[in-house]
Design an enzyme around this catalytic site. Structure first.
Site, mmCIF file in Angstrom:
data_model
loop_
_atom_site.group_PDB
_atom_site.id
_atom_site.type_symbol
_atom_site.label_atom_id
_atom_site.label_comp_id
_atom_site.label_asym_id
_atom_site.label_seq_id
_atom_site.Cartn_x
_atom_site.Cartn_y
_atom_site.Cartn_z
ATOM 1 N N HIS A 218 18.447 16.599 16.056
ATOM 2 C CA HIS A 218 17.865 16.646 17.614
ATOM 3 C C HIS A 218 18.663 16.402 18.738
ATOM 4 C CE1 HIS A 218 15.072 15.863 20.605
ATOM 5 N NE2 HIS A 218 14.235 16.930 20.666
ATOM 6 N N ARG B 48 10.547 17.024 17.912
ATOM 7 C CA ARG B 48 11.560 15.838 17.849
ATOM 8 C C ARG B 48 11.767 14.668 17.138
ATOM 9 N NH1 ARG B 48 8.801 16.351 23.610
ATOM 10 N NH2 ARG B 48 7.048 14.612 22.263
ATOM 11 N N HIS C 135 20.569 27.979 11.195
ATOM 12 C CA HIS C 135 19.565 28.247 9.778
ATOM 13 C C HIS C 135 19.761 29.272 9.006
ATOM 14 C CE1 HIS C 135 17.609 24.482 11.561
ATOM 15 N NE2 HIS C 135 17.591 24.246 10.655
ATOM 16 N N HIS D 76 0.763 -1.080 0.078
ATOM 17 C CA HIS D 76 0.002 0.054 0.151
ATOM 18 C C HIS D 76 1.017 1.121 0.049
ATOM 19 C CE1 HIS D 76 -3.051 -2.641 0.918
ATOM 20 N NE2 HIS D 76 -2.531 -3.335 2.124
ATOM 21 N N LYS E 148 14.271 23.465 32.576
ATOM 22 C CA LYS E 148 14.000 23.377 31.262
ATOM 23 C C LYS E 148 13.363 24.208 29.890
ATOM 24 C CE LYS E 148 10.753 20.200 31.121
ATOM 25 N NZ LYS E 148 10.033 19.454 31.196
ATOM 26 N N SER F 275 19.974 26.653 16.998
ATOM 27 C CA SER F 275 19.652 26.748 15.662
ATOM 28 C C SER F 275 18.882 27.257 15.175
ATOM 29 C CB SER F 275 18.040 24.960 16.097
ATOM 30 O OG SER F 275 18.070 24.812 14.784
ATOM 31 N N ASN G 142 14.217 15.868 12.570
ATOM 32 C CA ASN G 142 15.742 15.819 12.116
ATOM 33 C C ASN G 142 15.765 14.901 13.299
ATOM 34 O OD1 ASN G 142 18.354 15.808 11.433
ATOM 35 N ND2 ASN G 142 18.024 17.745 10.984
#
Length: 608
Positions: free
Chosen positions: A484, A477, A519, A190, A504, A515, A480
């Site tokens: 990550h 998450r 980029h 499929h 956190k 990041s 990539n």
């Protein structure tokens, strides 16, 4: 006499009235009972109907789960196979170490008795020193200093363990032999049909480009002109890459020298600290220079977009590889032990060079001494992945020639208004969707599986099922996994444990900022424009979308995710294309102030 006769009549009347009242009350009571019974029957009917409906729904849900389990067992065999060795599913990426807290407590328990013993020894030495002051020697003084030093170190260790005990234990990356998601999915007929549909889409783009070139331009180029222009000066990029690899190899020699000298200075803590901090400063300086030089070379040589992207992306890959190796090995040297997947192995702190060399080319950014390896190289599988890379590259050249250049080649020359902008954006929707999906397939599936197959790298989980995500937190998450994992292991963990001490949110925002900057680093210098759309989309809007979609229902969240991904990527690709062609067609006259570098070419051309 008459009154005597009336009294029985009154008694009879009162009895009749009483009987009538009782019958009336009984009738009312019966009516009430009938009403209550009617209500109870209606309630019972509703309850039974509701229970029957709920039971029917639960039965349907259980049967659906059974059917899905049967489908997974037969059609998706690779997804239904448990991994008993790791006591986790095949697609688990991290394993929380349960023994961390207990071992910390054990270490703490071992530390306090030692500190007590050293204190007792110190007290005894002092008493002996008082009693035998005339007979004291230099050996006893050295023992007393050693006991004080050991006591101080034990207290520091106890404090460090107590601080870390309050922090949440972070899971570690696990490497096991497994295929990529799409590799396993495409074993199903499929899903293979959908794969064949993409073949047809590629052929349609190819025929479209051929017919356009033949009937409009009079010749067929197969997109080779775009390749030639995009990969211009690639020989210069290869020469620069060779010099970069020489520097990357020198990092291994530098870490060996640092570890060797540090071991020689273990008895002199001050000199050891000075040496380590000097090497750290030198390492940071070298990494900053290594990050600065590639964009400087791109601007100096005026590299085309594709060649510049190759140089910048490869530079970032080397930078991440070097930091991963240095961060892991330096931790071993400082702690005096090896962090490996198995606690039973014991190896040298600095691994052999061949392990570092394998790590530099392996499709992972996390350093380990050993990775799971496959037995043989499937040459047919590797050739298929390489052909997919070439096919997607040609597809990109077709999209550039037939869509991007058609829509935006005259930016900076033509009049810019809202109507033309909207038409261009909607005209780029389908090409941008293909660019987005094919970019994922090109890098994270085809290229990484190709290199993994050649190196017999066993763990092929370069991505997870991000397309089923219902919120941006899961998407980031799973999109990539390779990058990550690096950000989580070397940025998030270090900031969480050592900088923000358990925050956190602050650690996550730091990861997103770094990041987003890198980029933008690639896109900005490759296109040679300052137009921070990627930074805003990824570092600001992307972070906000995490909180917006966190509690969204699964189906609605998945729809929102795909809607924002499609329109967000279309808007980003279109804006960068507009700015790039505007910078070529309408360059700025001068740069009198630093603010002139920040003004987009689109704006300066519109204001002329």
């Amino acid at each position: 006499m008459v009154e005597k006769l009336k009294s029985p009549d009154r008694k009879i009347n009162s009895t009749e009235n009483k009987t009538q009242n009782e019958s009336t009350a009984l009738t009312d009571q019966n009516m009430e009972l009938h009403f209550v019974r009617h209500k109870l029957e209606a309630f019972q009917t509703n309850v039974l109907r509701d229970v029957q409906k709920r039971m029917s729904g639960m039965i349907d849900e259980v049967m659906e789960q059974l059917r899905q389990q049967e489908l997974q067992a037969h059609e998706f065999r690779n997804f239904a196979k448990p991994q008993t060795q790791h006591k986790s599913n095949t697609w688990s990426n991290r394993l929380r170490l349960k023994s961390t807290s207990s071992s910390s407590k054990t270490d703490a328990g071992k530390t306090s008795p030692n500190s007590g013993q050293t204190t007792d020894r110190k007290t005894c030495n002092e008493e002996d020193h008082v009693k035998n002051a005339d007979a004291s020697t230099s050996d006893e003084t050295q023992k007393s200093q050693a006991s004080r030093k050991s006591e101080h170190e034990a207290n520091n260790v106890a404090k460090d363990i107590s601080k870390r005990g309050r922090l949440r234990t972070l899971p570690d990356k696990i490497f096991i032999t497994r295929e990529s998601y799409l590799t396993a999915l495409l074993e199903v007929d499929h899903m293979k049909t959908i794969y064949h549909i993409f073949y047809i889409i590629f052929l349609i783009f190819l025929l479209n480009n051929i017919t356009h070139d033949y009937f409009v331009n009079g010749s067929v180029t197969f997109g080779l002109g775009t390749f030639k222009k995009g990969f211009g000066k690639i020989d210069n990029v290869f020469g620069i890459w060779m010099l970069q690899m020489t520097f990357v190899f020198s990092i291994y020699v530098a870490i060996q020298i640092w570890a060797h000298v540090r071991s020689k200075l273990r008895k002199q803590e001050t000199l050891q600290s000075v040496w380590s901090y000097s090497c750290l400063l030198l390492y940071i300086t070298s990494q900053v220079i290594f990050t600065y030089l590639p964009p400087k070379i791109c601007l100096s040589l005026d590299l085309p977009y594709v060649s510049a992207c190759v140089l910048l992306l490869e530079s970032i890959r080397m930078l991440m590889k070097m930091h991963g190796f240095v961060r892991t090995v330096s931790g071993r040297v400082v702690q005096g032990k090896v962090k490996t997947d198995s606690d039973t192995r014991s190896e040298a702190a600095v691994p052999p060079f061949q392990k570092y060399l394998y790590y530099l080319f392996a499709p992972t950014l996390l350093y380990r001494d050993n990775y799971p390896r496959t037995a043989v190289i499937r040459w047919k599988f590797a050739a298929s992945r390489l052909l997919e890379v070439v096919a997607v590259a040609f597809l990109y050249s077709y999209i550039h020639e037939r869509h991007i250049r058609v829509h935006f080649a005259n930016m900076g020359r033509e009049e810019l208004n809202a109507g033309s902008m909207i038409v261009k954006l909607f005209g780029m929707l389908m090409p941008c969707i293909i660019i987005y999906l094919c970019g994922f397939y090109l890098i994270l599936h085809s290229w990484l599986n190709f290199t993994a197959e050649l190196l017999r790298f066993g763990d092929r989980m370069f991505y997870k099922d991000w397309w089923t995500a219902s919120n941006y937190e899961t998407y980031y998450r799973n999109w990539n996994v390779v990058v990550h994992d690096w950000l989580y292991e070397y940025i998030y963990k270090d900031f969480y444990l050592h900088v923000f001490k358990g925050s956190k949110l602050a650690s996550s925002l730091t990861v997103f900022t770094i990041s987003a900057l890198f980029h933008e680093y690639v896109l900005g210098y490759a296109l040679q424009v300052f137009f921070p759309v990627m930074f805003v989309f990824f570092g600001v809007i992307g972070v906000l979308m995490i909180f917006i979609t966190r509690f969204a229902p699964k189906n609605l969240g998945n729809i929102m995710l795909w809607f924002t991904l499609i329109y967000g990527n279309c808007l980003m690709i279109s804006l960068y294309s507009m700015e790039y062609f505007a910078s070529k067609n309408c360059p700025k006259d001068s740069y009198e102030s630093w603010t002139d570098y920040l003004v987009p070419h689109l704006w300066s051309c519109h204001m002329k």
